[in-house]
Design a protein around this motif. Structure first.
Motif, mmCIF file in Angstrom:
data_model
loop_
_atom_site.group_PDB
_atom_site.id
_atom_site.type_symbol
_atom_site.label_atom_id
_atom_site.label_comp_id
_atom_site.label_asym_id
_atom_site.label_seq_id
_atom_site.Cartn_x
_atom_site.Cartn_y
_atom_site.Cartn_z
ATOM 1 N N GLU A 1 0.824 -1.205 0.000
ATOM 2 C CA GLU A 1 0.000 0.000 0.000
ATOM 3 C C GLU A 1 0.853 1.247 0.000
ATOM 4 O O GLU A 1 0.542 2.228 -0.675
ATOM 5 N N LEU A 2 1.948 1.209 0.781
ATOM 6 C CA LEU A 2 2.856 2.357 0.843
ATOM 7 C C LEU A 2 3.412 2.673 -0.540
ATOM 8 O O LEU A 2 3.418 3.817 -0.989
ATOM 9 N N VAL A 3 3.848 1.600 -1.253
ATOM 10 C CA VAL A 3 4.419 1.808 -2.592
ATOM 11 C C VAL A 3 3.348 2.317 -3.550
ATOM 12 O O VAL A 3 3.581 3.245 -4.333
ATOM 13 N N GLN A 4 2.166 1.729 -3.476
ATOM 14 C CA GLN A 4 1.104 2.152 -4.391
ATOM 15 C C GLN A 4 0.705 3.598 -4.149
ATOM 16 O O GLN A 4 0.488 4.368 -5.085
ATOM 17 N N TYR A 5 0.584 3.965 -2.864
ATOM 18 C CA TYR A 5 0.186 5.340 -2.546
ATOM 19 C C TYR A 5 1.204 6.331 -3.072
ATOM 20 O O TYR A 5 0.859 7.342 -3.679
ATOM 21 N N ASN A 6 2.497 6.007 -2.861
ATOM 22 C CA ASN A 6 3.525 6.923 -3.344
ATOM 23 C C ASN A 6 3.539 6.980 -4.852
ATOM 24 O O ASN A 6 3.871 7.995 -5.441
ATOM 25 N N GLN A 7 3.179 5.890 -5.514
ATOM 26 C CA GLN A 7 3.195 5.878 -6.965
ATOM 27 C C GLN A 7 2.177 6.842 -7.549
ATOM 28 O O GLN A 7 2.412 7.440 -8.602
ATOM 29 N N THR A 8 1.040 7.020 -6.832
ATOM 30 C CA THR A 8 0.038 7.935 -7.361
ATOM 31 C C THR A 8 0.442 9.385 -7.153
ATOM 32 O O THR A 8 -0.123 10.273 -7.759
ATOM 33 N N GLN A 9 1.409 9.626 -6.246
ATOM 34 C CA GLN A 9 1.732 11.010 -5.916
ATOM 35 C C GLN A 9 2.862 11.575 -6.753
ATOM 36 O O GLN A 9 3.096 12.761 -6.733
ATOM 37 N N VAL A 10 3.626 10.689 -7.434
ATOM 38 C CA VAL A 10 4.830 11.188 -8.102
ATOM 39 C C VAL A 10 4.731 10.992 -9.597
ATOM 40 O O VAL A 10 3.880 10.267 -10.091
ATOM 41 N N ASN B 1 7.810 10.525 -11.567
ATOM 42 C CA ASN B 1 8.900 9.722 -12.129
ATOM 43 C C ASN B 1 9.495 8.795 -11.076
ATOM 44 O O ASN B 1 9.168 8.858 -9.899
ATOM 45 N N ILE B 2 10.358 7.913 -11.558
ATOM 46 C CA ILE B 2 10.897 6.848 -10.719
ATOM 47 C C ILE B 2 11.790 7.409 -9.627
ATOM 48 O O ILE B 2 11.741 6.956 -8.476
ATOM 49 N N ALA B 3 12.593 8.406 -9.977
ATOM 50 C CA ALA B 3 13.564 8.911 -8.999
ATOM 51 C C ALA B 3 12.835 9.477 -7.780
ATOM 52 O O ALA B 3 13.251 9.294 -6.637
ATOM 53 N N GLU B 4 11.718 10.163 -8.049
ATOM 54 C CA GLU B 4 10.947 10.749 -6.957
ATOM 55 C C GLU B 4 10.362 9.651 -6.069
ATOM 56 O O GLU B 4 10.352 9.748 -4.836
ATOM 57 N N LEU B 5 9.881 8.571 -6.701
ATOM 58 C CA LEU B 5 9.323 7.455 -5.931
ATOM 59 C C LEU B 5 10.383 6.845 -5.033
ATOM 60 O O LEU B 5 10.142 6.546 -3.856
ATOM 61 N N GLU B 6 11.580 6.689 -5.592
ATOM 62 C CA GLU B 6 12.654 6.105 -4.805
ATOM 63 C C GLU B 6 13.001 7.006 -3.622
ATOM 64 O O GLU B 6 13.232 6.551 -2.502
ATOM 65 N N ARG B 7 13.003 8.327 -3.901
ATOM 66 C CA ARG B 7 13.346 9.256 -2.825
ATOM 67 C C ARG B 7 12.306 9.217 -1.716
ATOM 68 O O ARG B 7 12.617 9.260 -0.532
ATOM 69 N N ARG B 8 11.029 9.078 -2.099
ATOM 70 C CA ARG B 8 9.980 9.050 -1.075
ATOM 71 C C ARG B 8 10.081 7.805 -0.212
ATOM 72 O O ARG B 8 9.894 7.858 1.007
ATOM 73 N N LEU B 9 10.355 6.651 -0.854
ATOM 74 C CA LEU B 9 10.504 5.427 -0.076
ATOM 75 C C LEU B 9 11.680 5.559 0.879
ATOM 76 O O LEU B 9 11.631 5.121 2.037
ATOM 77 N N GLU B 10 12.758 6.176 0.380
ATOM 78 C CA GLU B 10 13.935 6.331 1.224
ATOM 79 C C GLU B 10 13.644 7.245 2.402
ATOM 80 O O GLU B 10 14.097 6.981 3.523
ATOM 81 N N ASP B 11 12.887 8.308 2.174
ATOM 82 C CA ASP B 11 12.552 9.206 3.281
ATOM 83 C C ASP B 11 11.723 8.490 4.312
ATOM 84 O O ASP B 11 11.894 8.695 5.528
ATOM 85 N N PHE C 1 13.567 1.470 0.455
ATOM 86 C CA PHE C 1 13.046 1.618 1.814
ATOM 87 C C PHE C 1 14.087 1.171 2.836
ATOM 88 O O PHE C 1 14.349 1.849 3.833
ATOM 89 N N VAL C 2 14.694 0.003 2.582
ATOM 90 C CA VAL C 2 15.716 -0.501 3.502
ATOM 91 C C VAL C 2 16.946 0.398 3.463
ATOM 92 O O VAL C 2 17.580 0.645 4.492
ATOM 93 N N ALA C 3 17.262 0.912 2.250
ATOM 94 C CA ALA C 3 18.389 1.842 2.166
ATOM 95 C C ALA C 3 18.124 3.067 3.027
ATOM 96 O O ALA C 3 19.030 3.585 3.684
ATOM 97 N N GLY C 4 16.859 3.525 3.037
ATOM 98 C CA GLY C 4 16.509 4.662 3.882
ATOM 99 C C GLY C 4 16.671 4.340 5.355
ATOM 100 O O GLY C 4 17.126 5.175 6.139
ATOM 101 N N ILE C 5 16.300 3.121 5.748
ATOM 102 C CA ILE C 5 16.456 2.728 7.147
ATOM 103 C C ILE C 5 17.926 2.776 7.540
ATOM 104 O O ILE C 5 18.303 3.325 8.591
#
Lengths: 143, 194
Positions: free
Chosen positions: B36-45, B47-57, B143-147
């Motif tokens: 759900e977290l990934v899907q929600y972020n996907q609707t908000q961004v 491009n891919i780089a932004e999605l990756e940054r959000r997961l990392e945050d 996500f794990v990289a962000g952790i």
């Protein structure tokens, strides 16, 4: 009798200061806490080879002033806990115990997803658990 | 005697003894939440780089809190000041608390002095995820990289952490590697400490 507890962030910004006396000397307590930060920095950056280990969390008695004793505790994230007390005969084990419970309450407060790291701790639950711990400390050292 | 030495199997989940609060979460619950977290972020961004940054945050806030909690719960905990100390802490203790096992390996990068790699055959968060071809090199291990970045940053070791897929022969799914690149000041401090 514990006079004041404080939580200071890793950039030496105050996160939580609470005094437990009726007298209106909050400013003096702020000043004492501020001075103790210097002592902590000195201890951390210039380790005495014969002194306590560099990476010990409990720093012990920082410095005794006129009628107060100041104890310090440093966590892994460079967050410092300061304890100011007027008791003259506190046992080391009591203070360690106090800091352990304080650290647990702090961990709970930080785990709050609405808490922004670096901002002041505004959780009421944290304030209540801190007063409980302080009361328990007063009872245990008096007995 | 027959039957002695057999492990008691609980056929009914209600018969299992109550756990002493071992901080275990069911994998399916976490997988649903993560998807759900990934899907929600996907609707908000866009491009891919932004999605990756959000997961990392998202992972960064987890990492900061995990460090604070672990520091308190670990018996005989010492504040880590050395690079290898904090790396082995992440590699064993943090991984054990989060994923139930230590990471597969910890290596030092050969090209640069400040690069280290933690690799894992299959990241737990990626277990039920397959990346569509048009998303290129995106890895939910961000996500794990962000952790990891959250833990290192809060401990005083600023670093840039990214997650990469590394194809391995003989295996269908590629291995995941978390690449940690430490900041300049960390290396200087490490050199000064000797």
């Amino acid at each position: 009798m514990i006079v004041c507890v404080a939580v200071v962030g890793h950039q030496n910004n105050p996160l939580y200061i609470q005094s437990f006396t009726e007298a209106d000397d909050a400013l003096k307590l702020h000043h004492i806490v501020h001075c103790s930060l210097d002592v902590i920095d000195e201890r951390v950056n210039n380790p005495k080879k014969s002194g306590p280990l560099l990476n010990e969390t409990f720093l012990g008695l920082l410095y005794p002033t006129e009628n107060y004793k100041v104890y310090g505790y440093l966590t892994n994230t460079k967050v410092k806990f300061i304890l100011v007390t007027t008791d003259l005969d506190v046992k080391d084990a009591d203070v360690r115990n106090f800091f352990r419970r304080f650290h647990a309450a702090y961990g709970d407060a930080v785990s709050n997803p609405f808490h922004v790291p670096g901002k002041k701790i505004t959780s009421r639950t944290f304030a209540e658990s801190v007063s409980t711990i302080v009361k328990a400390f007063g009872l245990s050292s008096a007995g | 005697m027959i039957g002695v030495g057999k492990i008691k199997q609980y056929s009914n989940v209600l018969d299992k003894p109550l756990s002493k609060g071992k901080q275990e979460v069911s994998l399916s619950a976490f997988s649903f939440l993560f998807s759900e977290l990934v899907q929600y972020n996907q609707t908000q961004v866009d491009n891919i780089a932004e999605l990756e940054r959000r997961l990392e945050d998202a992972g960064y806030s987890v990492g900061a809190r995990v460090l604070e909690l672990l520091c308190h719960r670990e018996k005989g905990n010492r504040r880590e000041t050395r690079l290898l100390g904090i790396l082995s802490f992440v590699h064993s203790t943090v991984w054990k608390v989060l994923f139930g096992k230590v990471a597969d390996s910890l290596e030092k990068g050969t090209e640069h002095e400040d690069e280290y790699m933690i690799s894992e055959k299959e990241l737990l968060v990626n277990r039920f995820i397959s990346i569509p071809k048009d998303m290129g090199t995106f890895n939910c291990g961000a996500f794990v990289a962000g952790i990891v970045r959250g833990v290192l940053d809060s401990a005083g070791f600023p670093a840039v952490v990214t997650a990469h897929f590394v194809p391995v022969e003989g295996q269908q799914r590629p291995r995941t590697t978390i690449l940690i690149k430490f900041a300049e000041e960390v290396l200087r401090r490490e050199a000064r400490l000797g």
